[in-house]
Design an enzyme around this catalytic site. Structure first.
Site, PDB file in Angstrom:
ATOM      1  N   GLY A  14       0.954  -1.250   0.137  1.00  0.00           N
ATOM      2  CA  GLY A  14       0.035  -0.005  -0.245  1.00  0.00           C
ATOM      3  C   GLY A  14       0.766   1.151  -0.028  1.00  0.00           C
ATOM      4  NE  ARG A  75      -1.033  -4.871  -0.160  1.00  0.00           N
ATOM      5  CZ  ARG A  75      -1.958  -3.923  -0.283  1.00  0.00           C
ATOM      6  NH1 ARG A  75      -3.019  -3.599  -1.205  1.00  0.00           N
ATOM      7  NH2 ARG A  75      -1.769  -2.879   0.631  1.00  0.00           N
ATOM      8  CG  ASP A 106       3.332  -6.836   7.279  1.00  0.00           C
ATOM      9  OD1 ASP A 106       2.891  -6.237   6.024  1.00  0.00           O
ATOM     10  OD2 ASP A 106       2.517  -7.475   8.050  1.00  0.00           O
ATOM     11  CB  THR A 129       2.740   0.817   5.822  1.00  0.00           C
ATOM     12  OG1 THR A 129       1.435   0.484   6.338  1.00  0.00           O
ATOM     13  CG2 THR A 129       3.570   0.431   7.210  1.00  0.00           C
ATOM     14  CG  ASP A 131      -1.878  -0.302   8.000  1.00  0.00           C
ATOM     15  OD1 ASP A 131      -2.983   0.367   7.848  1.00  0.00           O
ATOM     16  OD2 ASP A 131      -1.781  -1.336   7.499  1.00  0.00           O
ATOM     17  CG  ASP A 133       1.514  -2.828  10.203  1.00  0.00           C
ATOM     18  OD1 ASP A 133       2.127  -1.990   9.600  1.00  0.00           O
ATOM     19  OD2 ASP A 133       0.685  -3.585   9.780  1.00  0.00           O
ATOM     20  NE  ARG A 175      -7.694  -5.376   4.442  1.00  0.00           N
ATOM     21  CZ  ARG A 175      -7.237  -5.474   3.128  1.00  0.00           C
ATOM     22  NH1 ARG A 175      -6.339  -6.469   2.982  1.00  0.00           N
ATOM     23  NH2 ARG A 175      -7.301  -4.480   2.330  1.00  0.00           N
TER      24      ARG A 175
HETATM   25  O1  F6P Z   1      -1.671  -1.473   4.549  1.00  0.00           O
HETATM   26  C1  F6P Z   1      -2.326  -0.379   4.227  1.00  0.00           C
HETATM   27  C2  F6P Z   1      -3.636  -0.389   4.068  1.00  0.00           C
HETATM   28  O2  F6P Z   1      -4.150   0.908   3.537  1.00  0.00           O
HETATM   29  C3  F6P Z   1      -4.388  -0.808   5.302  1.00  0.00           C
HETATM   30  O3  F6P Z   1      -4.849  -0.094   5.915  1.00  0.00           O
HETATM   31  C4  F6P Z   1      -5.757  -1.323   4.391  1.00  0.00           C
HETATM   32  O4  F6P Z   1      -6.347  -2.627   5.152  1.00  0.00           O
HETATM   33  C5  F6P Z   1      -5.161  -1.792   3.339  1.00  0.00           C
HETATM   34  O5  F6P Z   1      -3.994  -1.291   2.821  1.00  0.00           O
HETATM   35  C6  F6P Z   1      -6.120  -1.624   2.101  1.00  0.00           C
HETATM   36  O6  F6P Z   1      -5.548  -2.169   0.780  1.00  0.00           O
HETATM   37  P1  F6P Z   1      -6.092  -1.988  -0.546  1.00  0.00           P
HETATM   38  O7  F6P Z   1      -5.434  -0.663  -1.136  1.00  0.00           O
HETATM   39  O8  F6P Z   1      -5.466  -3.044  -1.391  1.00  0.00           O
HETATM   40  O9  F6P Z   1      -7.530  -2.186  -0.358  1.00  0.00           O
END
Ligand code: F6P
Length: 325
Positions: A14, A75, A106, A129, A131, A133, A175
């Site tokens: 992300g 990804r 991660d 990120t 997050d 995390d 998430r």
């Molecule tokens: O990892 C960053 C993040 O924004 C999370 O907070 C979220 O759950 C996820 O990516 C959403 O991913 P995508 O853009 O693939 O929907």
């Protein structure tokens, strides 16, 4: 000291505001040290495809203030397979790239670690990120901006919630990690905060709302991390209504949290980390992540980063609940 002549840099997973500032710092530091820089497009997807470009000082002009990533991101399922990683290692060798700096979360770090273990590629990770995390660093690039973006929405929703005497359930990103929810919940004065790390007690939320109403409160903000409840804020709000009959509105802040101009904090963090990643590479570090802990730059083994999940500060959750009116 390692004999690095060309370093590859990429962003993966992300996107996060501040990634461009990190790329800029990597390029400028490397060039200042006489090292060439290869930009890898779309993260591991571009690594397998050999989608590379040369980056020089001017390639990264005027990007420190931009959200997103000029190198794009993805990804990659193919990189999770050994064959994909072998192909990526071949592409790096063919292009004369002798070390790799990956900016991401991660999943990005697991990929770097595998590449290092299986093919001996020297790798350094930079935590980017929204997050926050990642263990081994107080903050990840993008978190501060995402929090401020979500907070701006919450402040605006509070205006309309107050005017209409309404309950709002506001979903923010996260998430698996409630860091954004916790921070914006506290800073936004939310009446309740739901995070994935704590099993949701719907009855407790219902009684917070009921007791608030008894005290004369007319509007409420419940901040919900997307992974706090199956179905997110929409399902959570419906479950509360089933028990209480209260009317409500749901607002999902969504991907707006991933974009926008990075805050001063994120630009500074990214610049420091990008610089430190090149310095670490030059000094021969490998399979490490750059972190900043208590304002000190540190290196943390990627193996440790990948094997631990950062915990949110549950004490903050307790404080937020205590001081909400
Ligand atoms: O990892 C960053 C993040 O924004 C999370 O907070 C979220 O759950 C996820 O990516 C959403 O991913 P995508 O853009 O693939 O929907």
């Amino acid at each position: 000291m390692a004999d690095v002549t060309n370093v590859g840099v990429f962003t993966s997973g992300g996107d996060a505001p501040g990634m461009n500032a990190a790329i800029r710092a990597v390029v400028r530091t490397a060039v200042a040290r006489g090292i060439g820089v290869t930009g890898i497009i779309r993260g591991y997807t571009g690594l397998i495809a050999g989608d590379f470009m040369n980056l020089d000082v001017s390639s990264v002009s005027n990007i420190i203030q931009l959200g997103g990533t000029i190198l794009k991101t993805s990804r990659s399922a193919a990189f999770r397979e050994a064959d994909g990683r072998a192909e990526a290692a071949r592409k790096l060798a063919d292009a004369g790239v002798d070390a790799l700096i990956g900016i991401g979360g991660d999943g990005t770090f697991r990929g770097l670690l595998d590449l290092s273990n299986e093919h001996g590629v020297p790798v350094v990770g930079v935590p980017g990120t929204i997050d926050n995390d990642i263990v081994g660093t107080d903050d990840t690039i993008g978190f501060d901006t995402a929090v401020n973006t979500a907070l701006e929405s919450i402040d605006k929703i509070r205006d309309t919630a107050d005017s209409h005497d309404r309950i709002f359930f506001i979903e923010v990103m996260g998430r698996y990690c409630g860091a954004i929810a916790l921070e914006v919940g506290l800073a936004g004065g939310a009446e309740e905060i739901a995070v994935p790390e704590v099993v949701l007690d719907i009855d407790q939320t219902c009684s917070i709302l009921a007791e608030g109403k008894k005290r004369g409160k007319t509007s409420f903000i419940v901040v919900v991390a997307e992974g706090a409840y199956e179905g997110g804020a929409i399902a959570f709000a419906a479950a509360v209504r089933e028990r209480t009959g209260y009317d409500y509105r749901v607002s999902i802040v969504g991907h707006v949290q991933r974009g926008g101009s990075p805050t001063s904090f994120d630009r500074t963090l990214a610049s420091r980390m990008g610089y430190a990643a090149v310095e670490a590479t030059v000094s021969g570090a490998s399979a490490q992540m750059v972190g900043i802990v208590c304002n000190e730059t540190v290196l943390v083994p990627l193996a440790d980063v990948c094997s631990h999940r950062k915990e949110i500060d549950l004490e903050l959750l307790r404080v937020a609940r205590l001081i909400t009116g």
